[in-house]
Write a protein that holds these residues in place. Structure first.
Motif, PDB file in Angstrom:
ATOM      1  N   GLY A  45      18.682 -22.213 -24.237  1.00  0.00           N
ATOM      2  CA  GLY A  45      18.918 -23.012 -25.184  1.00  0.00           C
ATOM      3  C   GLY A  45      18.866 -22.779 -26.472  1.00  0.00           C
ATOM      4  O   GLY A  45      18.545 -21.001 -26.615  1.00  0.00           O
ATOM      5  N   SER A  46      19.131 -22.846 -27.885  1.00  0.00           N
ATOM      6  CA  SER A  46      19.563 -22.125 -28.955  1.00  0.00           C
ATOM      7  C   SER A  46      19.221 -23.554 -29.884  1.00  0.00           C
ATOM      8  O   SER A  46      19.562 -24.275 -29.958  1.00  0.00           O
ATOM      9  N   THR A  47      18.592 -22.317 -31.585  1.00  0.00           N
ATOM     10  CA  THR A  47      17.959 -23.342 -32.706  1.00  0.00           C
ATOM     11  C   THR A  47      19.282 -22.452 -33.425  1.00  0.00           C
ATOM     12  O   THR A  47      19.239 -21.478 -33.334  1.00  0.00           O
ATOM     13  N   ALA A  48      18.949 -22.751 -34.841  1.00  0.00           N
ATOM     14  CA  ALA A  48      19.946 -22.439 -35.924  1.00  0.00           C
ATOM     15  C   ALA A  48      18.789 -20.832 -35.479  1.00  0.00           C
ATOM     16  O   ALA A  48      19.571 -19.895 -36.385  1.00  0.00           O
ATOM     17  N   GLN A  49      17.666 -20.644 -35.759  1.00  0.00           N
ATOM     18  CA  GLN A  49      17.295 -19.695 -35.800  1.00  0.00           C
ATOM     19  C   GLN A  49      16.747 -18.354 -34.455  1.00  0.00           C
ATOM     20  O   GLN A  49      16.525 -17.534 -34.487  1.00  0.00           O
ATOM     21  N   SER A  50      16.624 -19.073 -33.658  1.00  0.00           N
ATOM     22  CA  SER A  50      16.778 -18.308 -32.308  1.00  0.00           C
ATOM     23  C   SER A  50      17.401 -18.757 -30.395  1.00  0.00           C
ATOM     24  O   SER A  50      17.946 -19.904 -30.935  1.00  0.00           O
ATOM     25  N   VAL A  51      17.828 -18.200 -30.149  1.00  0.00           N
ATOM     26  CA  VAL A  51      17.984 -18.615 -28.780  1.00  0.00           C
ATOM     27  C   VAL A  51      16.304 -18.251 -27.386  1.00  0.00           C
ATOM     28  O   VAL A  51      15.534 -17.296 -27.813  1.00  0.00           O
ATOM     29  N   GLU A  52      15.946 -19.373 -27.158  1.00  0.00           N
ATOM     30  CA  GLU A  52      14.738 -19.459 -26.662  1.00  0.00           C
ATOM     31  C   GLU A  52      14.762 -19.620 -24.931  1.00  0.00           C
ATOM     32  O   GLU A  52      16.030 -20.601 -23.968  1.00  0.00           O
ATOM     33  N   ILE A  53      14.343 -18.544 -23.969  1.00  0.00           N
ATOM     34  CA  ILE A  53      14.462 -19.024 -22.469  1.00  0.00           C
ATOM     35  C   ILE A  53      13.142 -19.058 -22.161  1.00  0.00           C
ATOM     36  O   ILE A  53      11.906 -18.393 -22.788  1.00  0.00           O
ATOM     37  N   PHE A  54      13.440 -20.542 -21.375  1.00  0.00           N
ATOM     38  CA  PHE A  54      12.011 -20.618 -20.599  1.00  0.00           C
ATOM     39  C   PHE A  54      12.519 -20.027 -19.090  1.00  0.00           C
ATOM     40  O   PHE A  54      13.462 -21.122 -18.647  1.00  0.00           O
ATOM     41  N   ALA A  55      11.197 -19.687 -18.535  1.00  0.00           N
ATOM     42  CA  ALA A  55      11.335 -19.063 -17.348  1.00  0.00           C
ATOM     43  C   ALA A  55       9.832 -19.739 -16.366  1.00  0.00           C
ATOM     44  O   ALA A  55       9.358 -19.724 -16.481  1.00  0.00           O
ATOM     45  N   PHE A  56      10.270 -20.134 -15.336  1.00  0.00           N
ATOM     46  CA  PHE A  56       9.131 -21.194 -14.380  1.00  0.00           C
ATOM     47  C   PHE A  56       9.051 -20.308 -13.663  1.00  0.00           C
ATOM     48  O   PHE A  56       9.488 -20.078 -12.265  1.00  0.00           O
ATOM     49  N   ALA A  57       7.854 -19.641 -13.759  1.00  0.00           N
ATOM     50  CA  ALA A  57       7.412 -18.611 -12.380  1.00  0.00           C
ATOM     51  C   ALA A  57       5.898 -18.916 -11.734  1.00  0.00           C
ATOM     52  O   ALA A  57       4.967 -17.911 -12.538  1.00  0.00           O
ATOM     53  N   PRO A  58       5.067 -20.212 -11.645  1.00  0.00           N
ATOM     54  CA  PRO A  58       3.779 -20.269 -11.225  1.00  0.00           C
ATOM     55  C   PRO A  58       2.874 -19.379 -10.717  1.00  0.00           C
ATOM     56  O   PRO A  58       3.890 -18.728  -9.481  1.00  0.00           O
ATOM     57  N   GLY A  59       2.105 -18.958 -10.469  1.00  0.00           N
ATOM     58  CA  GLY A  59       1.161 -18.437 -10.082  1.00  0.00           C
ATOM     59  C   GLY A  59       1.688 -16.459 -10.075  1.00  0.00           C
ATOM     60  O   GLY A  59       0.964 -15.824  -9.251  1.00  0.00           O
ATOM     61  N   MET A  60       2.421 -16.223 -10.986  1.00  0.00           N
ATOM     62  CA  MET A  60       2.919 -15.390 -11.234  1.00  0.00           C
ATOM     63  C   MET A  60       1.581 -14.098 -12.215  1.00  0.00           C
ATOM     64  O   MET A  60       1.355 -14.983 -12.807  1.00  0.00           O
ATOM     65  N   ASP A  61       1.186 -12.931 -12.066  1.00  0.00           N
ATOM     66  CA  ASP A  61       0.444 -12.117 -13.105  1.00  0.00           C
ATOM     67  C   ASP A  61       1.609 -11.826 -13.827  1.00  0.00           C
ATOM     68  O   ASP A  61       2.888 -11.309 -13.983  1.00  0.00           O
ATOM     69  N   PRO A  62       1.319 -11.518 -14.698  1.00  0.00           N
ATOM     70  CA  PRO A  62       1.430 -11.514 -16.054  1.00  0.00           C
ATOM     71  C   PRO A  62       2.321  -9.977 -16.176  1.00  0.00           C
ATOM     72  O   PRO A  62       3.534  -9.799 -16.796  1.00  0.00           O
ATOM     73  N   ALA A  63       1.457  -9.610 -15.565  1.00  0.00           N
ATOM     74  CA  ALA A  63       1.575  -7.324 -15.362  1.00  0.00           C
ATOM     75  C   ALA A  63       2.534  -7.361 -14.868  1.00  0.00           C
ATOM     76  O   ALA A  63       3.555  -6.494 -14.777  1.00  0.00           O
ATOM     77  N   SER A  64       3.045  -8.080 -13.847  1.00  0.00           N
ATOM     78  CA  SER A  64       4.428  -7.961 -12.895  1.00  0.00           C
ATOM     79  C   SER A  64       5.358  -8.503 -13.189  1.00  0.00           C
ATOM     80  O   SER A  64       7.110  -8.901 -12.351  1.00  0.00           O
ATOM     81  N   LEU A  65       5.631  -8.848 -14.195  1.00  0.00           N
ATOM     82  CA  LEU A  65       7.068  -9.777 -15.217  1.00  0.00           C
ATOM     83  C   LEU A  65       7.506  -8.303 -16.179  1.00  0.00           C
ATOM     84  O   LEU A  65       6.604  -7.777 -16.797  1.00  0.00           O
ATOM     85  N   ASN A  66       8.337  -8.251 -16.730  1.00  0.00           N
ATOM     86  CA  ASN A  66       9.486  -7.338 -16.787  1.00  0.00           C
ATOM     87  C   ASN A  66      10.343  -8.377 -17.645  1.00  0.00           C
ATOM     88  O   ASN A  66      11.534  -8.702 -16.824  1.00  0.00           O
ATOM     89  N   VAL A  67      10.154  -8.160 -19.402  1.00  0.00           N
ATOM     90  CA  VAL A  67      11.519  -8.581 -19.576  1.00  0.00           C
ATOM     91  C   VAL A  67      11.656  -7.200 -20.639  1.00  0.00           C
ATOM     92  O   VAL A  67      11.292  -6.484 -21.185  1.00  0.00           O
ATOM     93  N   GLN A  68      13.222  -7.457 -20.571  1.00  0.00           N
ATOM     94  CA  GLN A  68      14.353  -6.333 -21.828  1.00  0.00           C
ATOM     95  C   GLN A  68      15.345  -6.921 -21.897  1.00  0.00           C
ATOM     96  O   GLN A  68      15.927  -7.281 -20.681  1.00  0.00           O
ATOM     97  N   ILE A  69      15.814  -6.624 -23.115  1.00  0.00           N
ATOM     98  CA  ILE A  69      16.738  -6.104 -23.202  1.00  0.00           C
ATOM     99  C   ILE A  69      18.080  -5.438 -23.705  1.00  0.00           C
ATOM    100  O   ILE A  69      17.670  -4.434 -24.494  1.00  0.00           O
ATOM    101  N   GLU A  70      18.781  -5.317 -23.120  1.00  0.00           N
ATOM    102  CA  GLU A  70      20.267  -4.025 -23.972  1.00  0.00           C
ATOM    103  C   GLU A  70      21.046  -4.771 -23.108  1.00  0.00           C
ATOM    104  O   GLU A  70      21.739  -5.359 -22.825  1.00  0.00           O
ATOM    105  N   LYS A  71      22.462  -4.630 -24.268  1.00  0.00           N
ATOM    106  CA  LYS A  71      23.378  -3.897 -24.471  1.00  0.00           C
ATOM    107  C   LYS A  71      23.723  -6.061 -24.700  1.00  0.00           C
ATOM    108  O   LYS A  71      24.485  -6.543 -23.919  1.00  0.00           O
ATOM    109  N   GLY A  72      23.245  -6.879 -25.457  1.00  0.00           N
ATOM    110  CA  GLY A  72      22.963  -7.812 -25.001  1.00  0.00           C
ATOM    111  C   GLY A  72      22.569  -9.302 -23.919  1.00  0.00           C
ATOM    112  O   GLY A  72      23.040 -10.138 -23.286  1.00  0.00           O
TER     113      GLY A  72
END
Length: 143
Positions: A45-72
Motif C-alpha cells: 500500500g502507499s501513503t503520501a509519505q511512503s510505500v508500505e510493504i508487508f510480507a507474511f513469513a512466520p517462523g523465519m530467521d530475520p538473518a535469512s531474509l534479503n531485502v534490496q532495492i535496485e532500479k525501482g
C-alpha cells in the motif's frame, strides 16, 4: 408428451469435475490482479509519505531474509528451511512452504531509495520506503 431437458441431470457435477482437473493441470489459480500467489504472502500500500510493504513469513530467521532495492524494484528473497516431517518418514500432508523464494515489487518513480527501513516482528516483515519530498503534494494558501 414427455418433457426432455437439453442438459443432463449431472451438468454441475461434470463442471465441478472439469474445474478440478483444470486446477490440477494448470497449477495454482491466478489472483484477481492477474498474477499468481506466492510465498511469502504480501500486502502493498502507499501513503503520501511512503510505500508500505508487508510480507507474511512466520517462523523465519530475520538473518535469512534479503531485502534490496535496485532500479525501482524492491526484492524480498530468502530460504525457508525444511522442517516438520523427520527424514525417512512418509509425509501424508505437507502444506507448509519450504525452499528458496523471491518476490519482486515494482515501486513508483518518486521513492527515495535512501529512506528505507525494514522491521521483522511476529512473523511479519514490514518494509517502509519513503517518498521524495519534492514529489509530495504541497498545499498552497491563496491570499
Amino acid at each position: 408428451m414427455r418433457y426432455r431437458s437439453f442438459f443432463p441431470r449431472n451438468l454441475f457435477a461434470d463442471l465441478e469435475r472439469l474445474q478440478r482437473e483444470m486446477d490440477l493441470n494448470a497449477g495454482p489459480a491466478a489472483s484477481i490482479r492477474g498474477g499468481t500467489r506466492g510465498y511469502p504472502a504480501m500486502n502493498v500500500g502507499s501513503t503520501a509519505q511512503s510505500v508500505e510493504i508487508f510480507a507474511f513469513a512466520p517462523g523465519m530467521d530475520p538473518a535469512s531474509l534479503n531485502v534490496q532495492i535496485e532500479k525501482g524494484l524492491l526484492t524480498i528473497s530468502g530460504e525457508r528451511k525444511v522442517d516438520g516431517v523427520p527424514q525417512g518418514a512418509a509425509a501424508h500432508i505437507d502444506e507448509r512452504f519450504s525452499g528458496p523464494f523471491r518476490r519482486v515489487v515494482s515501486l513508483p518513480d518518486d521513492i527515495d531509495a535512501n529512506a528505507v527501513s525494514a522491521i521483522y516482528r511476529d512473523g511479519v516483515l514490514r518494509v517502509s520506503v519513503g517518498r521524495k519530498a519534492v514529489a509530495q503534494a504541497l498545499r498552497i494558501d491563496i491570499q
